[in-house]
Design a protein around this motif. Structure first.
Motif, short mmCIF file in Angstrom:
data_model
loop_
_atom_site.label_atom_id
_atom_site.label_comp_id
_atom_site.label_asym_id
_atom_site.label_seq_id
_atom_site.Cartn_x
_atom_site.Cartn_y
_atom_site.Cartn_z
N LEU A 67 0.82 -1.22 0.00
CA LEU A 67 0.00 0.00 0.00
C LEU A 67 0.85 1.27 0.00
O LEU A 67 0.30 2.37 0.08
CB LEU A 67 -0.95 0.00 1.21
N ARG A 74 -6.76 -1.20 -4.86
CA ARG A 74 -6.34 0.01 -5.55
C ARG A 74 -5.36 0.73 -4.64
O ARG A 74 -5.27 0.46 -3.45
CB ARG A 74 -7.54 0.89 -5.85
N SER A 75 -4.66 1.70 -5.19
CA SER A 75 -3.69 2.43 -4.38
C SER A 75 -4.41 3.46 -3.51
O SER A 75 -5.57 3.78 -3.73
CB SER A 75 -2.69 3.13 -5.31
N ASP A 122 -3.92 7.37 -1.73
CA ASP A 122 -3.12 8.60 -1.69
C ASP A 122 -3.02 9.05 -0.23
O ASP A 122 -3.89 9.73 0.30
CB ASP A 122 -3.80 9.67 -2.53
N VAL A 134 -0.42 -4.17 -5.93
CA VAL A 134 -1.71 -3.49 -5.97
C VAL A 134 -1.97 -2.86 -7.33
O VAL A 134 -3.10 -2.87 -7.83
CB VAL A 134 -1.80 -2.44 -4.83
N ALA A 135 -0.94 -2.33 -7.97
CA ALA A 135 -1.15 -1.68 -9.27
C ALA A 135 -1.65 -2.69 -10.30
O ALA A 135 -2.61 -2.42 -11.05
CB ALA A 135 0.15 -1.03 -9.75
N GLU A 141 -5.17 -3.66 -9.39
CA GLU A 141 -6.14 -2.61 -9.72
C GLU A 141 -6.55 -2.71 -11.19
O GLU A 141 -7.73 -2.57 -11.51
CB GLU A 141 -5.55 -1.23 -9.41
#
Lengths: 363, 363
Positions: B61, B183-184, B186, B263-264, B267
């Motif tokens: 993450l 998903r990432s 922010d 994760v990328a 996603e």
């Protein structure tokens, strides 16, 4: 190859056949096409697992119909807050301090109410239990809290106090985390019993709470909904998503216990295991246990080498002999053998054989 | 035999190879002679499992160094109390209600502070997300709470609000239970993130909490010690016995996710899976999804049959076709396909094929 004997105080050894069954069912439970971890807690498959586990523990512990059985989260330590949040009504509560665990209960309660130290074993460094007749009970306590088996200090109540004969009408709260299911419980003396699972029930992460119905519904307004006994009871332990896999493992352990003959049979084995180990310790000048004979725990046996400079060698040799996790708790020192339900008498015999051998080699 | 595809909203399907590894290691982890359930949480074996899991989720993450990663108990629902106990200081907090989960958060917070309804999607029955520019933020809130993916209503934030550009200095709290690791994140916009494990992490019974360090140490005095973020952080999530096996399973899932490309990569697959299903729904007059296009969840896809009298037949046929747990939540009705990380695109394809077939057979 023989499996090592694991004396961990908790999380602790589990019955091998329970683990094997769990492994066999991991990807597909009973032809459902799902592992237990993957089931909705509201689906019929998990509901059946849940209901069986609840019925089995009710049967094993002979829990009367006017007690609710809850499966919660947070362990015994979270219950130190959850109990006063549910039962104290912000008033006075009596706590008997007999070791580390009840001491934590006493301290945490002060966040929610006025805890009164009814008795303490601190003057003997928790090697004795203060006699119930000597407890200084408040007349107006909302409950009386005791820890019926102190995992760290190795002291156990071998009978529950009868508060009514002591002139006290408050319900008794027992923290039975570390000896639950090792012996029967006299529910006529109990209002609430709670226990973390990771000794005699299953994996850490589920807490068994057994609460008399008349004690539900008195939580403080600040009690988190997920920890309100009445909310949990009214929702069959599914107000929030329960720790489903841990409940399943607990259920497998309950089934195993029934196959062993239930709690009465298990209690006889626990008495025999404990006697074997304490008799050996008492016959030795090389090892010792310092707890008074009338309150020695059948589950947790702290012991010391007369020459503590040998501790590391003792532990290294034990591990090499397939005897794991014998190091004592840092607050007490020395060694500790936890001999819960899942420890067979052969494990205790192997430990004693090793201890004799270790002593002999040094002689 | 092919394993069925399991669309449960949670506890949800897990990667088969994770379950198989767990089964293989059940009675003996890495030659230790102990299963993971049987290990002391303070022993070197479990500590190594714990540290690896923490490091892996931090990497997956991209959690910055000034955030603590905690493994707690109680699930997302308990966090609805735990967050205000830790962050509200008894003052005002802003909550954006976008479905059942944030609504629960809003209500529970009132036990500890003064929650303010900053915005709600209730007027569209939670099929839209109120635009951040329209939120009525308090000037003096201690935090702003959003649920970034509403499991029941199937709405998802596809970008996080930047509170600072909205003139708000309060930290953002996100409940990311049902899309964590899909998903990432922010982190520059986040103060605290929490999530129950039972969707994309592992078994129910462990809660992932990621908290910025400057938010530690402000808990209300009534916060139970076991749920005080600072206490938990200071003790490496071992103030009370953590749910060790659930953490181990989470760790295996983290390792699996890394093998999938992180994760990328996940996603991208989740985008493709969701597009396939939504495109099919939108092309159909037999089925429909009612969520606005810009906030449709990639994880939870509620859908309806135009003729709801066919619901039972649809579900029975789905089960026979190896498509499990598709029934919608009772508060929304209809169907729901949860397509978390562990659901391969083949599962979505199989669902669509079945849906086409079901429609054709009735034509």
């Amino acid at each position: 190859m023989t499996r090592p004997f694991n004396f961990s105080a908790g999380p602790a050894a589990m019955p091998l056949e329970v683990l094997q069954q769990a492994a066999a069912e991991m990807t597909d439970w009973h032809g459902s096409g799902m592992g237990v971890m993957e089931m909705s807690h509201r689906g019929k498959e998990f509901i059946s697992i849940y209901e069986q586990a609840e019925a089995d523990v009710r049967e094993l512990l002979a829990v009367p119909a006017n007690f609710k059985i809850l499966f919660m989260q947070g362990g015994g330590l979270a219950e130190n807050a959850i109990v006063p949040l549910n039962l104290s009504r912000g008033g006075k509560v009596d706590v008997v301090v007999t070791g580390s665990w009840s001491e934590k209960s006493y301290k945490e309660a002060a966040k929610y109410c006025t805890p009164h130290l009814a008795a303490t074993g601190a003057d003997t460094r928790f090697t004795t239990l203060p006699a119930a007749a000597q407890w200084q009970l408040s007349g107006d306590a909302q409950y009386v809290h005791i820890c019926t088996n102190e995992t760290i200090h190795g002291v156990e109540f071998h009978s529950l106090p009868d508060l009514q004969t002591l002139g006290c009408d408050a319900p008794l709260v027992i923290d039975f985390s570390s000896h639950v299911l090792s012996r029967s419980v006299d529910w006529s003396k109990v209002g609430v019993a709670f226990g973390g699972a990771q000794k005699n029930i299953g994996p850490a992460g589920v807490t068994l709470v057994i609460v008399r119905e008349d004690l539900l519904g008195h939580a403080l307004p600040i009690c988190p909904s997920a920890f309100n006994y009445k909310t949990v009871a009214d929702n069959g332990s599914m107000y929030n998503t329960p720790p489903t896999y841990s409940i399943y493992m607990a259920g497998l352990t309950f089934q195993w216990l029934k196959r062993q003959g239930g709690v009465a049979a298990m209690e006889q084995r626990n008495i025999a295991k404990a006697k074997l180990l304490y008799d050996f310790l008492d016959s030795s000048s090389f090892y010792s246990n310092q707890v008074a004979h009338d309150c020695r725990s059948r589950m947790n046996v702290p012991f010391f080498l007369a020459d503590e400079s040998r501790n590391d060698a003792f532990l290294a040799g034990a591990k090499a002999a397939g005897l794991l996790q014998l190091k004592g708790h840092k607050s007490v020192g020395g060694m500790r053998a936890s001999i819960y339900n899942a420890m067979p008498i052969e494990g205790v015999e192997a430990l004693i054989a090793y201890m004799r051998d270790f002593e002999t080699r040094l002689a």
